[in-house]
Design an enzyme around this catalytic site. Structure first.
Site, PDB file in Angstrom:
ATOM      1  N   GLU A 117       0.799  -1.217   0.000  1.00 49.52           N
ATOM      2  CA  GLU A 117       0.000   0.000   0.000  1.00 49.52           C
ATOM      3  C   GLU A 117       0.838   1.276   0.000  1.00 49.52           C
ATOM      4  O   GLU A 117       0.302   2.376  -0.204  1.00 49.52           O
ATOM      5  CB  GLU A 117      -0.937   0.006   1.210  1.00 49.52           C
ATOM      6  CG  GLU A 117      -2.056  -1.033   1.096  1.00 49.52           C
ATOM      7  CD  GLU A 117      -2.980  -1.049   2.284  1.00 49.52           C
ATOM      8  OE1 GLU A 117      -2.571  -0.568   3.365  1.00 49.52           O
ATOM      9  OE2 GLU A 117      -4.113  -1.538   2.152  1.00 49.52           O
ATOM     10  N   GLU A 148       6.887 -21.637   8.529  1.00 48.91           N
ATOM     11  CA  GLU A 148       7.317 -20.758   9.612  1.00 48.91           C
ATOM     12  C   GLU A 148       8.424 -21.378  10.461  1.00 48.91           C
ATOM     13  O   GLU A 148       9.113 -20.680  11.206  1.00 48.91           O
ATOM     14  CB  GLU A 148       6.140 -20.381  10.500  1.00 48.91           C
ATOM     15  CG  GLU A 148       5.601 -21.510  11.348  1.00 48.91           C
ATOM     16  CD  GLU A 148       4.526 -21.028  12.305  1.00 48.91           C
ATOM     17  OE1 GLU A 148       4.688 -21.283  13.513  1.00 48.91           O
ATOM     18  OE2 GLU A 148       3.549 -20.401  11.866  1.00 48.91           O
TER      19      GLU A 148
END
Length: 333
Positions: A117, A148
């Site tokens: 963004e 992870e």
């Protein structure tokens, strides 16, 4: 795993994604992990709300909203830590560095979202703020099992990005113990980059590695263990602050309005005209003409309109002021 260069070599011998002693099938390791999770606020269960499935829907809305209201107050308690991170990130940006988020699952997606963004919001180059997620691009939309737990993967990705001491690496993990994030922060510290950790538990493993730990404890989740809830909301608020406030420090705003904007579609063109008109008091036609003379740059159009300078002179003044409009206005007034 193919290692692109010697700098990416893992710091320990591996068997798959784990050290030999860390084999996840080991009963000792599982016992230790269960005990570790039991001590985390984000994994705690609370029975004070009773059986949720027996509550009315409107009561569920009220209960969940009440839990969410804990987040802003908890974030406010860590204002000094967040401000320290913003100042550090800003200084790295001024030296030509980048901000790189690393995380897994929800935490990784929040970093990717914030990075994506920044270009349309602040007119930044896409390489200025980057989001890395365990498991790669596919993990943005679908879970990648065990990604992870790969302690070396983030370091390899950071190496491939050419991480330097001018950059900032922000590790995000609700539990504060994600191996992917720990390994990435360790690699970044070894390079000399600024390191920041965002965790939802105190005394976190990632906080111990990072130069600036931001540990925001909001208590057990509305649904036990679902850290996309309050923990995810907390992470979104903090990353919003890290980029928005550092961009303010870099001069991307003027009088509370985004001005480092170049119109690339009809909506942004209309917003640009409105911004120039409102901040200078000129009419729509004059604002549009100024934007055209400034090749669509709102900041340059504002400077030209406020000072009366021609485009070339205004552009030089902005460059001399490191893009800070207020300083450029003062230099031409």
């Amino acid at each position: 795993m193919a290692l692109p260069c010697s700098r990416c070599a893992p710091t320990h011998l591996t068997k798959g994604s784990y050290t030999v002693s860390d084999d996840p099938r080991s009963s000792d390791r599982l016992s230790a992990l269960i005990g570790q999770l039991a001590r985390l606020d984000t994994e705690a269960a609370t029975t004070e709300r009773g059986d949720l499935d027996l509550q009315s829907t409107v009561e569920l809305v009220r209960l969940m909203n009440a839990e969410d209201q804990r987040v802003p107050a908890a974030v406010a308690e860590r204002a000094a830590d967040i401000a320290r991170a913003v100042d550090g990130i800003t200084e790295c940006f001024r030296r030509g560095g980048r901000l790189i988020y690393i995380g897994a699952g929800t935490a990784g997606r929040i970093g990717v979202l914030d990075a994506s963004e920044c270009p349309p919001t602040f007119g930044t180059d896409p390489s200025m703020v980057i989001g890395l997620i365990a498991g790669g691009e596919r993990a943005v939309r679908s879970a990648v099992e065990n990604a992870e737990d790969d302690r070396d993967a983030a370091g390899v990705s950071l190496c491939e990005l050419g991480l330097t001491e001018r950059d900032t690496v922000v590790g995000i993990s609700a539990s504060g113990r994600t191996p992917y994030v720990i390994g990435g922060l360790e690699y970044a510290r070894g390079i000399g980059a600024l390191t920041v950790a965002i965790a939802s538990n105190s005394d976190s493993a990632i906080g111990a590695v990072a130069e600036i730990p931001i540990e925001i404890v909001t208590g057990p989740e509305f649904i036990s263990g679902s850290t996309r809830l309050k923990s995810g909301t907390t992470q979104k608020l903090v990353v919003n602050m890290l980029t928005t406030l550092s961009m303010i420090r870099l001069g991307k705003t003027y009088r509370g309005v985004m001005v480092d904007l170049v119109a690339t579609n009809e909506k942004l063109h209309a917003r640009s005209i409105r911004t120039v008109a409102e901040l200078t008091g000129v009419g729509v036609d004059e604002a549009d003409a100024a934007l055209r003379a400034a090749d669509g740059s709102v900041k340059l159009a504002l400077l030209m309109t406020i000072t009366g300078a021609e485009a070339s002179r205004a552009r030089d003044a902005l460059a001399a002021a490191d893009g800070i409009l207020r300083e450029a206005i003062a230099s031409l007034s």
